[in-house]
Design an enzyme around this catalytic site. Structure first.
Site, PDB file in Angstrom:
ATOM      1  N   ASP A  67     107.792  29.637  22.639  1.00  0.00           N
ATOM      2  CA  ASP A  67     108.844  30.603  23.537  1.00  0.00           C
ATOM      3  C   ASP A  67     108.091  31.380  24.590  1.00  0.00           C
ATOM      4  OD1 ASP A  67     107.236  31.933  21.621  1.00  0.00           O
ATOM      5  OD2 ASP A  67     108.844  32.836  20.544  1.00  0.00           O
ATOM      6  N   ASN A 136     112.925  40.346  11.107  1.00  0.00           N
ATOM      7  CA  ASN A 136     114.256  39.715  10.725  1.00  0.00           C
ATOM      8  C   ASN A 136     114.409  38.186  10.286  1.00  0.00           C
ATOM      9  OD1 ASN A 136     113.759  38.741  13.330  1.00  0.00           O
ATOM     10  ND2 ASN A 136     115.483  39.751  14.240  1.00  0.00           N
ATOM     11  N   HIS A 138     113.215  35.807  11.992  1.00  0.00           N
ATOM     12  CA  HIS A 138     113.198  34.953  13.486  1.00  0.00           C
ATOM     13  C   HIS A 138     111.830  33.981  13.131  1.00  0.00           C
ATOM     14  CE1 HIS A 138     111.412  37.896  16.099  1.00  0.00           C
ATOM     15  NE2 HIS A 138     110.326  37.220  15.788  1.00  0.00           N
ATOM     16  N   GLU A 143     116.802  34.255  16.736  1.00  0.00           N
ATOM     17  CA  GLU A 143     117.347  35.358  15.864  1.00  0.00           C
ATOM     18  C   GLU A 143     118.228  34.964  14.719  1.00  0.00           C
ATOM     19  OE1 GLU A 143     115.627  37.905  16.298  1.00  0.00           O
ATOM     20  OE2 GLU A 143     115.072  38.251  18.591  1.00  0.00           O
TER      21      GLU A 143
HETATM   22  C1  F6R Z   1     105.750  34.287  19.050  1.00  0.00           C
HETATM   23  C2  F6R Z   1     106.970  33.921  17.886  1.00  0.00           C
HETATM   24  C3  F6R Z   1     107.604  35.006  17.260  1.00  0.00           C
HETATM   25  C4  F6R Z   1     106.594  35.709  16.354  1.00  0.00           C
HETATM   26  C5  F6R Z   1     107.082  36.812  15.562  1.00  0.00           C
HETATM   27  C6  F6R Z   1     106.118  37.418  14.578  1.00  0.00           C
HETATM   28  O1  F6R Z   1     105.594  33.006  19.800  1.00  0.00           O
HETATM   29  O2  F6R Z   1     107.515  32.869  18.212  1.00  0.00           O
HETATM   30  O3  F6R Z   1     108.646  34.424  16.450  1.00  0.00           O
HETATM   31  O4  F6R Z   1     105.818  34.637  15.545  1.00  0.00           O
HETATM   32  O5  F6R Z   1     107.827  37.613  16.139  1.00  0.00           O
HETATM   33  O6  F6R Z   1     105.242  38.204  15.399  1.00  0.00           O
HETATM   34  P1  F6R Z   1     103.924  38.947  15.060  1.00  0.00           P
HETATM   35  O7  F6R Z   1     102.987  38.003  14.551  1.00  0.00           O
HETATM   36  O8  F6R Z   1     103.606  39.673  16.260  1.00  0.00           O
HETATM   37  O9  F6R Z   1     104.340  39.787  13.953  1.00  0.00           O
END
Ligand code: F6R
Length: 243
Positions: A67, A136, A138, A143
């Site tokens: 992403d 959440n 994701h 989401e």
């Molecule tokens: C990042 C991504 C997100 C993160 C998720 C967890 O490329 O796709 O889905 O993996 O938000 O983020 P952290 O690791 O910062 O808790």
């Protein structure tokens, strides 16, 4: 889902890096799906060390990232392209021209997503997709919603995600409101999926992912249907499960 319980963040990172290294050693021209965020930073550090030791060669690897924030370019230190350059690409010998991240500078969402889908088609099936887990549920920026999106799409970030990510920005107002993300279908078509989860703050959502219903309201729950999904989580993250 195969689950590896690691003592802490460092042990989780080391285990995940070993799994990715094994993938690249066994198939030097692997397509790696990569993630940003705090969860994989330690994994990338271990991978960089393995490259520096001469244990892993990334010269044949192609990467596709999950992403990118819409509106941020590679020079913005909050863009995911910048993150990848800093945390991995500048530290290993992966050819930069074989690394792909959705183009955050393309203001036309349809164009940006179609272009990324075309790249994904060209590079072929992802051999190993690394994922973190959002609070959440994701994965990528898929989401919670009413369905599992198949391919790359533009998303409005959930308020919970904006709040979680504001720590990296001057204020919550500076967090972009939209992002381009690989779809759940693409993630599920990867040959192997590797999820890294650390910390007590992730324990409630990880319990839902592993033990709750498989539902687009908890996007990561679908990974339980993947034929080769691996979870590497630390004790704190698994503390609300019986594992
Ligand atoms: C990042 C991504 C997100 C993160 C998720 C967890 O490329 O796709 O889905 O993996 O938000 O983020 P952290 O690791 O910062 O808790």
């Amino acid at each position: 889902m195969k689950v590896y319980k690691a003592k802490d963040y460092d042990a989780m990172s080391r285990k995940a890096a070993n799994i990715i290294a094994a993938q690249v050693i066994l198939k030097p021209n692997s397509v790696l799906g990569l993630a940003t965020g705090s969860s994989p930073i330690g994994t990338y550090e271990y991978l960089a060390a393995k490259y520096q030791n001469g244990d892993v060669d990334f010269s044949g690897v192609t990467s596709v990232n999950l992403d990118e924030y819409k509106g941020l370019d590679a020079s913005n230190d909050q863009s995911y392209r910048y993150f990848m350059n800093q945390n991995l690409f500048s530290k290993v010998n992966i050819p930069l021209e074989n690394t792909y991240v959705p183009d955050g500078t393309e203001p036309d969402s349809d164009k940006a997503c179609a272009a990324y889908n075309e790249i994904l088609r060209k590079v072929g099936t992802v051999d190993l997709q690394l994922l973190g887990l959002g609070h959440n549920g994701h994965i990528g920026f898929n989401e919670p919603g009413d369905f599992f999106p198949d391919e790359t799409h533009c998303v409005d970030l959930a308020e919970k995600t904006i709040q979680a990510n504001k720590r990296f920005f001057a204020s919550a107002e500076d967090v972009p409101r939209q992002a381009y993300t690989m779809g759940i279908g693409t993630i599920m078509r990867a040959r192997t999926v590797l999820v890294v989860v650390s910390g007590a703050d992730k324990a409630p959502i990880l319990k839902q992912v592993l033990e709750g219903p498989i539902t687009p309201q908890v996007p990561a729950s679908i990974l339980r249907l993947h034929p080769n999904a691996i979870l590497v989580a630390d004790e704190a993250a698994l503390s609300e499960t019986d594992i």
